[in-house]
Design an enzyme around this catalytic site. Structure first.
Site, PDB file in Angstrom:
ATOM      1  N   ASP A 190      -4.742  -2.576  -2.254  1.00 31.57           N
ATOM      2  CA  ASP A 190      -4.463  -1.354  -1.477  1.00 31.57           C
ATOM      3  C   ASP A 190      -5.711  -0.828  -0.767  1.00 31.57           C
ATOM      4  O   ASP A 190      -5.865   0.386  -0.566  1.00 31.57           O
ATOM      5  CB  ASP A 190      -3.870  -0.249  -2.385  1.00 31.57           C
ATOM      6  CG  ASP A 190      -2.564  -0.688  -3.037  1.00 31.57           C
ATOM      7  OD1 ASP A 190      -1.809  -1.435  -2.399  1.00 31.57           O
ATOM      8  OD2 ASP A 190      -2.312  -0.291  -4.185  1.00 31.57           O
ATOM      9  N   HIS A 249       2.340   1.417   1.464  1.00 34.31           N
ATOM     10  CA  HIS A 249       1.991   1.991   0.157  1.00 34.31           C
ATOM     11  C   HIS A 249       2.412   3.467   0.112  1.00 34.31           C
ATOM     12  O   HIS A 249       2.135   4.221   1.056  1.00 34.31           O
ATOM     13  CB  HIS A 249       0.488   1.855  -0.087  1.00 34.31           C
ATOM     14  CG  HIS A 249       0.109   2.255  -1.481  1.00 34.31           C
ATOM     15  ND1 HIS A 249       0.343   1.449  -2.575  1.00 34.31           N
ATOM     16  CD2 HIS A 249      -0.430   3.399  -1.952  1.00 34.31           C
ATOM     17  CE1 HIS A 249      -0.054   2.082  -3.664  1.00 34.31           C
ATOM     18  NE2 HIS A 249      -0.531   3.261  -3.314  1.00 34.31           N
ATOM     19  N   ASN A 274       0.557  -3.952   4.486  1.00 40.58           N
ATOM     20  CA  ASN A 274       1.228  -3.475   3.275  1.00 40.58           C
ATOM     21  C   ASN A 274       1.627  -2.022   3.439  1.00 40.58           C
ATOM     22  O   ASN A 274       0.895  -1.227   4.028  1.00 40.58           O
ATOM     23  CB  ASN A 274       0.270  -3.603   2.079  1.00 40.58           C
ATOM     24  CG  ASN A 274       0.889  -3.136   0.780  1.00 40.58           C
ATOM     25  OD1 ASN A 274       2.037  -3.470   0.466  1.00 40.58           O
ATOM     26  ND2 ASN A 274       0.147  -2.344   0.003  1.00 40.58           N
ATOM     27  N   SER A 318       1.080   5.317   3.452  1.00 34.72           N
ATOM     28  CA  SER A 318       0.086   4.594   4.251  1.00 34.72           C
ATOM     29  C   SER A 318       0.578   3.184   4.567  1.00 34.72           C
ATOM     30  O   SER A 318       1.289   2.568   3.768  1.00 34.72           O
ATOM     31  CB  SER A 318      -1.233   4.449   3.477  1.00 34.72           C
ATOM     32  OG  SER A 318      -1.716   5.694   3.048  1.00 34.72           O
TER      33      SER A 318
END
Ligand code: GAR
Length: 190
Positions: free
Chosen positions: A147, A111, A109, A138
């Site tokens: 997250d 972020h 992911n 990130s």
């Protein structure tokens, strides 16, 4: 080796287009990357048009049509598995994923903050408004904690006196730089 990517998004799709531009059907060292699947949970998302520019149809899976988070996630899992993607990349995919997804799918992911700070959907605003002197982005492995998975790569910058618009643009510019690099590196290290 051919590396198949699935890309999941919910809206604008700037990072999707960046991946398509920089990685799709491109070779780095021993690896050639191919985006084999684009998935979006919003049928009006602009990213769908961006994928079309590369000849890719987006599979729309609307979360609202499912009675539970788990049922939606199960449909995502089925679709991703059918695509035989080696890695799933979440770029602005604004859904909380249950273990039905996280236990089955190898995913990363993107972020827009220096995790573990500013988790959730308002990271850019919160990081801009905080009194921290630095901000950043990130990329992390996806696990059952929102997250919260192991960090793969980060980039930070000094906030200085940037106005919000420039701050946001800086975040996106860094994302466009770091995410393709991180994806390539994941497979170089394997
Ligand atoms: C990106 O800034 C990404 O980091 C963020 O959504 C934006 C999507 O932009 N993701 C999150 O906030 C996840 N919590 P894009 O649609 O232009 O790629």
């Amino acid at each position: 080796m051919l590396i198949k990517l699935a890309v999941l998004f919910s809206g604008n799709g700037g990072n999707l287009e960046n991946i398509l531009e920089k990685l799709h059907q491109k070779t780095f060292g021993e690896n050639t990357f191919e985006v084999v699947l684009c998935v979006c949970n919003k049928k009006e998302a602009y990213g769908i048009q961006r994928a079309l520019k590369y000849g890719l149809n987006t599979k729309v899976i609307e979360h609202e049509k499912f009675t539970s988070r788990e049922e939606f996630d199960a449909e995502l899992v089925k679709t991703i598995k059918e695509s035989q993607a080696d890695l799933t990349v979440l770029v602005g995919f604004m859904r909380i994923l249950s273990p039905v997804f996280t236990q089955e799918i190898k995913a990363i992911n993107l972020h827009p903050s220096l995790l573990p700070l500013f988790k959730g959907a308002h990271a850019i605003q919160e990081s801009y408004e905080s009194d921290m002197k630095v901000a950043g982005i990130s990329i992390h492995w996806v696990n059952e904690e929102l997250d919260g998975g192991k960090i793969i790569a980060q980039k930070a910058f000094e906030k200085g006196k940037l106005n919000f618009e420039d701050f946001e643009a800086k975040i996106h510019a860094l994302e466009h730089e770091l995410l393709p690099e991180a994806i390539v590196q994941i497979f170089e290290n394997n």
